[in-house]
Design a protein around this motif. Structure first.
Motif, PDB file in Angstrom:
ATOM      1  N   UNK A 179      -5.027  -3.819  -5.019  1.00 17.16           N
ATOM      2  CA  UNK A 179      -3.966  -4.531  -5.731  1.00 17.16           C
ATOM      3  C   UNK A 179      -3.144  -5.379  -4.762  1.00 17.16           C
ATOM      4  N   UNK A 180      -2.749  -4.782  -3.671  1.00 20.01           N
ATOM      5  CA  UNK A 180      -1.926  -5.479  -2.691  1.00 20.01           C
ATOM      6  C   UNK A 180      -2.687  -6.629  -2.041  1.00 20.01           C
ATOM      7  N   UNK A 181      -3.935  -6.410  -1.673  1.00 25.81           N
ATOM      8  CA  UNK A 181      -4.736  -7.443  -1.014  1.00 25.81           C
ATOM      9  C   UNK A 181      -4.910  -8.680  -1.886  1.00 25.81           C
ATOM     10  N   UNK A 182      -5.178  -8.480  -3.156  1.00 26.26           N
ATOM     11  CA  UNK A 182      -5.353  -9.617  -4.064  1.00 26.26           C
ATOM     12  C   UNK A 182      -4.049 -10.402  -4.187  1.00 26.26           C
ATOM     13  N   UNK A 200       0.842  -1.206   0.000  1.00 26.52           N
ATOM     14  CA  UNK A 200       0.000   0.000   0.000  1.00 26.52           C
ATOM     15  C   UNK A 200       0.874   1.251   0.000  1.00 26.52           C
ATOM     16  N   UNK A 201       1.917   1.257   0.818  1.00 25.30           N
ATOM     17  CA  UNK A 201       2.785   2.434   0.877  1.00 25.30           C
ATOM     18  C   UNK A 201       3.502   2.669  -0.454  1.00 25.30           C
ATOM     19  N   UNK A 202       4.104   1.625  -1.005  1.00 25.60           N
ATOM     20  CA  UNK A 202       4.869   1.782  -2.249  1.00 25.60           C
ATOM     21  C   UNK A 202       3.971   2.231  -3.399  1.00 25.60           C
ATOM     22  N   UNK A 203       2.828   1.574  -3.546  1.00 26.30           N
ATOM     23  CA  UNK A 203       1.944   1.908  -4.668  1.00 26.30           C
ATOM     24  C   UNK A 203       1.342   3.310  -4.491  1.00 26.30           C
ATOM     25  N   UNK A 204       0.991   3.675  -3.259  1.00 24.46           N
ATOM     26  CA  UNK A 204       0.404   4.993  -3.017  1.00 24.46           C
ATOM     27  C   UNK A 204       1.462   6.091  -3.086  1.00 24.46           C
ATOM     28  N   UNK A 205       2.555   5.891  -2.357  1.00 20.38           N
ATOM     29  CA  UNK A 205       3.569   6.944  -2.221  1.00 20.38           C
ATOM     30  C   UNK A 205       4.408   7.128  -3.486  1.00 20.38           C
ATOM     31  N   UNK A 206       4.852   6.037  -4.071  1.00 19.95           N
ATOM     32  CA  UNK A 206       5.782   6.138  -5.196  1.00 19.95           C
ATOM     33  C   UNK A 206       5.105   6.122  -6.570  1.00 19.95           C
ATOM     34  N   UNK A 237      -0.952   6.154  -6.819  1.00 12.38           N
ATOM     35  CA  UNK A 237      -2.318   5.637  -6.894  1.00 12.38           C
ATOM     36  C   UNK A 237      -3.075   5.976  -5.615  1.00 12.38           C
ATOM     37  N   UNK A 238      -4.384   5.978  -5.690  1.00  8.52           N
ATOM     38  CA  UNK A 238      -5.236   6.152  -4.518  1.00  8.52           C
ATOM     39  C   UNK A 238      -4.947   5.024  -3.527  1.00  8.52           C
TER      40      UNK A 238
END
Length: 122
Positions: free
Chosen positions: A102-105, A85-91, A94-95
């Motif tokens: 994405x991460x949960x799946x 969640x941090x990588x996809x949101x911060x870098x 993404x919302x």
């Protein structure tokens, strides 16, 4: 059949996780990562109980040992979920909700199911 039950249990726990996360972030103004981690904890507790009682029909085993094994697997899951969640949101920008989906799946199918079936509730 176990895979289908595991996915159904995971879906229920994930909905609870997401509901908790969204309420904490959007209603109470929490930082998205703190809300996500808290949601993951809430969903993890629910998923343990569903896995023990319904998915893997493992209620006859000692709950203490199952919980210890689940907690070990779940700690890895929590770290993978928080990092994703941090990588996809911060870098990537993404919302946090998209990041969490994405991460949960990915973590749910590639990590949680396998370790719960082969290690926690076998």
């Amino acid at each position: 059949m176990t895979f289908i039950k595991a996915q159904a249990s995971s879906l229920v726990a994930t909905c609870f996780d997401f509901l908790t996360t969204i309420v904490l972030v959007n209603v109470f103004g929490w930082w998205y990562l703190a809300g996500s981690v808290t949601g993951t904890i809430a969903g993890g507790v629910l998923n343990f109980m569903l896995g023990r009682l319904w998915t893997f029909n493992a209620a006859d085993a000692r709950i203490e040992w199952q919980f210890i094994k689940y907690a070990l697997v779940w700690a890895g899951s929590l770290l993978l979920n928080a990092a994703g969640v941090f990588v996809i949101t911060h870098y990537i920008g993404a919302s946090y909700i998209i990041s969490k989906i994405i991460t949960s799946v990915a973590v749910g199918i590639g990590y949680n199911y396998v370790l719960q079936k082969k290690f926690v509730f076998r």
